[in-house]
Structure formats: C-alpha cells, structure tokens
Design an enzyme around this catalytic site. Structure first.
Site, PDB file in Angstrom:
ATOM      1  CG  ASP A 266      -1.842   1.143   1.324  1.00  0.00           C
ATOM      2  OD1 ASP A 266      -1.666   2.110   0.540  1.00  0.00           O
ATOM      3  OD2 ASP A 266      -2.753   1.111   2.167  1.00  0.00           O
ATOM      4  CE  LYS A 311      -4.416  11.203  -9.991  1.00  0.00           C
ATOM      5  NZ  LYS A 311      -3.670  11.137 -11.247  1.00  0.00           N
TER       6      LYS A 311
HETATM    7  C1  SAM Z   1      -2.637   6.425 -12.771  1.00  0.00           C
HETATM    8  S1  SAM Z   1      -2.057   4.859 -12.303  1.00  0.00           S
HETATM    9  C2  SAM Z   1      -0.327   5.071 -12.290  1.00  0.00           C
HETATM   10  C3  SAM Z   1       0.306   5.061 -13.638  1.00  0.00           C
HETATM   11  C4  SAM Z   1       1.808   5.065 -13.549  1.00  0.00           C
HETATM   12  N1  SAM Z   1       2.300   6.291 -12.951  1.00  0.00           N
HETATM   13  C5  SAM Z   1       2.431   4.929 -14.914  1.00  0.00           C
HETATM   14  O1  SAM Z   1       3.058   5.878 -15.373  1.00  0.00           O
HETATM   15  O2  SAM Z   1       2.311   3.868 -15.519  1.00  0.00           O
HETATM   16  C6  SAM Z   1      -2.427   4.794 -10.613  1.00  0.00           C
HETATM   17  C7  SAM Z   1      -1.876   3.589  -9.910  1.00  0.00           C
HETATM   18  O3  SAM Z   1      -1.985   3.810  -8.510  1.00  0.00           O
HETATM   19  C8  SAM Z   1      -2.179   2.552  -7.898  1.00  0.00           C
HETATM   20  N2  SAM Z   1      -2.698   2.784  -6.552  1.00  0.00           N
HETATM   21  C9  SAM Z   1      -3.835   3.383  -6.154  1.00  0.00           C
HETATM   22  N3  SAM Z   1      -3.935   3.385  -4.813  1.00  0.00           N
HETATM   23  C10 SAM Z   1      -2.802   2.774  -4.353  1.00  0.00           C
HETATM   24  C11 SAM Z   1      -2.321   2.474  -3.061  1.00  0.00           C
HETATM   25  N4  SAM Z   1      -2.994   2.797  -1.968  1.00  0.00           N
HETATM   26  N5  SAM Z   1      -1.130   1.849  -2.969  1.00  0.00           N
HETATM   27  C12 SAM Z   1      -0.398   1.520  -4.072  1.00  0.00           C
HETATM   28  N6  SAM Z   1      -0.831   1.783  -5.319  1.00  0.00           N
HETATM   29  C13 SAM Z   1      -2.021   2.404  -5.455  1.00  0.00           C
HETATM   30  C14 SAM Z   1      -3.124   1.831  -8.833  1.00  0.00           C
HETATM   31  O4  SAM Z   1      -2.982   0.423  -8.661  1.00  0.00           O
HETATM   32  C15 SAM Z   1      -2.642   2.302 -10.200  1.00  0.00           C
HETATM   33  O5  SAM Z   1      -1.754   1.358 -10.762  1.00  0.00           O
END
Ligand code: SAM
Length: 360
Positions: A266, A311
């Site tokens: 996380d 965001k």
């Molecule tokens: C917009 S995407 C990221 C794209 C990435 N920066 C790229 O360039 O490929 C958002 C990511 O945040 C992850 N995410 C959301 N909440 C999270 C958390 N609490 N811990 C870890 N990852 C998280 C999701 O699994 C997702 O893969």
C-alpha cells in the site's frame, strides 16, 4: 546590444493561457497573486475560452508586471503575457496594419508567435495562424524590428478570426513553447502514456541545471502507484534505481532492466529502509490525503525531493489546492524545516495538477 526594456509599450493587463474548462481557476489565481503583489485590477474570463485575463486598473510597465505574474509562478497558466493591444474587429483584408500600429517605433522583438487558445472554438484557425505568422515575421524582418537579443517576444492571440490580443512575453518569465504546450513524443518503449506527464513535469518544473544535478545514474527513487511503469520508466531511463510500489503488475521489459524492485504494498503505508533521492507518486486518491502523505515523507526526511499528482475535485479546485499546500507547509514547518513548492497544471494533466516539492 539588447533592446532596452523601457522602450516597450505599456501593458493594460496580463493574459494567461490555460486548459479549456479551467478559466475560473486561472482567474482566481490571477486575482490572488495580484493581490499579494499589490497589483490593482481584476480578472475576467469566458467559459471554455482557454485563456483568462487580468485587467490593470492603471496601465503599467510590462516587465515589472511579468516578474510578478510570470508563467512559473502560476499553477493554472500554460503561458503568461503582458497585453499591449486588444482588437475586437480586425479587418479581414488587412489585419497586420492595426497590430503594427500598437507597437512604438523602434521597438524590437526576438520573434513573433501567432497563436490560438487551446479551445474547440479556436481550432479551425490553426492554418490561418500559420500563414499569418509567416507574413508577420516577414514584415518585422523587413522593417528591422527583429533582434535575436531582444528580451521580448511578440504574441498575437486569436480567439476568433477578427479578435486578437496583442501581447508580449518577457522570454525569461514565459513558457518557451507555442501555445504554452510542450509537444512531447511518446517513447514507444514506455509502458504507459502517463510517462509523458513525468517527462513534462521535469521540463516545466525544473531548470536544465536542476535536471542534470538531481538525476544522475546510481541515484535512488520510490514510485508510489507505479503500475504499469510509465513514471518508473522515466527514472530508469536516467539510470536511477527504483522501488516501484503498487499491487498492480509492472511492465516485464522494464523489470528486465535490473534497476527496478517491485513491492506489492500500500503506497500510503510503505516506508523506505533508507533515505532516497526521489519519491514520485501518481496514486489516484483524494488530494488532501496524497498531500498529507507527501508532507510526511518530506518532514521525516525519507526523500530529498518529490514529484506528485493531485487529482482535483469537481468544485472549489483552487481553494482545495491552496488548502493542501498550506497543510503541507504546516506539517514540514512543525518538523523544523521549510518547504519549496512548484506546481503546474501540465498539458498532459487532465483534472489534476503536478507538484514538485523539496525541503529547503
Ligand atoms: C494512474 S495509475 C499510475 C500510472 C503510472 N504512474 C504509470 O506511469 O504507468 C495509478 C496507480 O496507482 C495505484 N494505486 C492506487 N492506490 C494505491 C495504493 N494505496 N497503494 C499503491 N498503489 C495504489 C493503482 O494500482 C494504479 O496502478
């Protein structure tokens, strides 16, 4: 010899280019920044126009104005220019003569850019802008008004075929791209289009010297919310060792680089074993929650520097950003440190902004 700044025409205000739909945020920011700097006037906008204006109560020197309301100081501005002429009904048969009459004799500029706002309404004007730009340059060259050493660049912004804002960029305080949009090429090997966001952030939020000093092979980074790896790819490309934190999968080719350790964890709980040079974060979450976690990392000294996305909510976006930054500064100051924040709504950002933060 450089053109003396005093020969510039007076400015009636500032025009900033912005993402269509964010005119009201750009205007609120102009009002707030002008108030802080004791610049008297008011902001005005039109919905989905792709630009906002700040109208001065009294005309002023454009260079002083752009030092106070310059592009790099404003989050929602893709470009910031001093307005030196407003034309509501340019004659189609000769648009150039009235524009030239707004410039004092002997005033020189390094270049002229004829542009439209980045709006649906202005898109059909792209071809006109190109040919009018050529005519404008030729005229300025023939009249000896082009001087590569001038600190000024002339902009003619056409929201419609008849309407034009004639404006000046003080080159050191302006975005260096037409329309304020860096046209970045998507690298085919990158795992996601999000990669362009971090690439743009590095170009917009850091100087060339900072990019060179702060990204060296062998440095370390943590990428929170890394899957599939577009941001990690940018860091690996610069030779950094990256811990990629995400429950989602990472791109196989990127993992084969040997520079990435994938932690299925996380992002709000993960802590590095030792201090890293960079922490980047692209997790889709409430902005206050992300900002609080970023402040915790910086205050604890887990990273030297950070780049992250916030965001934006549907409403009160400008206020939400200010609250997030105030809370970050308060947390870092409570730890006895100072915080520098630079932020921008990038071309590749949609309902979000991108932030650079470092302890100072
Ligand atoms: C917009 S995407 C990221 C794209 C990435 N920066 C790229 O360039 O490929 C958002 C990511 O945040 C992850 N995410 C959301 N909440 C999270 C958390 N609490 N811990 C870890 N990852 C998280 C999701 O699994 C997702 O893969």
């Amino acid at each position: 010899m450089t053109t003396p700044l005093t020969s510039a025409p007076f400015a009636s205000g500032v025009v900033v280019y912005c993402r269509a739909g964010f005119e009201s945020e750009a205007a609120q920011e102009l009002d707030a920044t002008a108030a802080q700097a004791d610049v008297a006037g008011f902001a005005r906008t039109e919905r989905n126009a792709g630009f906002a204006e700040f109208v001065l109560t009294q005309q002023g020197a454009p260079d002083a104005l752009l030092r106070l309301l310059g592009w790099s100081r404003l989050i929602f501005a893709r470009q910031s220019l001093a307005v030196v002429g407003q034309f509501k009904a340019l004659p189609r048969e000769d648009r150039l003569t009235p524009l030239l009459a707004a410039l004092p004799p002997g005033f020189r500029v390094s270049d002229v850019w004829v542009e439209t706002p980045d709006s649906d309404a202005a898109k059909p004007l792209t071809a006109f802008c190109r040919s009018f730009n050529n005519a404008f340059v030729q005229h300025l060259r023939r009249s000896g008004s082009l001087d590569p050493a001038s600190p000024w660049r002339l902009h003619a912004l056409f929201p419609s075929g008849e309407r034009c804002l004639l404006a000046l960029a003080l080159i050191d305080h302006a975005a260096p791209w037409p329309q304020g949009i860096p046209r970045l090429k998507f690298p085919r090997e990158a795992p996601s289009r999000s990669t362009l966001k971090l690439d743009e952030a590095l170009q917009v939020l850091l100087s060339p010297g900072e990019r060179e000093r702060w990204f060296k092979p062998g440095m370390s980074a943590v990428d929170l919310g890394a899957s599939p790896g577009g941001w990690t790819w940018q860091l690996v490309r610069r030779g950094l060792h990256v811990t990629a934190v995400d429950n989602g999968p990472m791109d196989d080719t990127l993992m084969a680089s040997g520079l990435v350790a994938h932690k299925r964890d996380d992002g709000f709980r993960f802590q590095p074993r030792q201090r890293v040079d960079w922490m980047v974060c692209d997790m889709v979450e409430q902005p206050r929650r992300v900002a609080a976690r970023m402040a915790e990392w910086l205050a604890a000294g887990w990273c030297h520097r950070s780049i992250f996305n916030l965001k934006l909510p549907m409403k009160k976006r400008y206020a939400e950003v200010q609250q997030a930054f105030d809370a970050m500064r308060a947390e870092v100051e409570a730890a006895g440190r100072g915080l520098e924040i630079r932020a921008k709504q990038l071309y590749h950002d949609r309902e979000e902004i991108t932030v650079f933060a470092q302890i100072v």
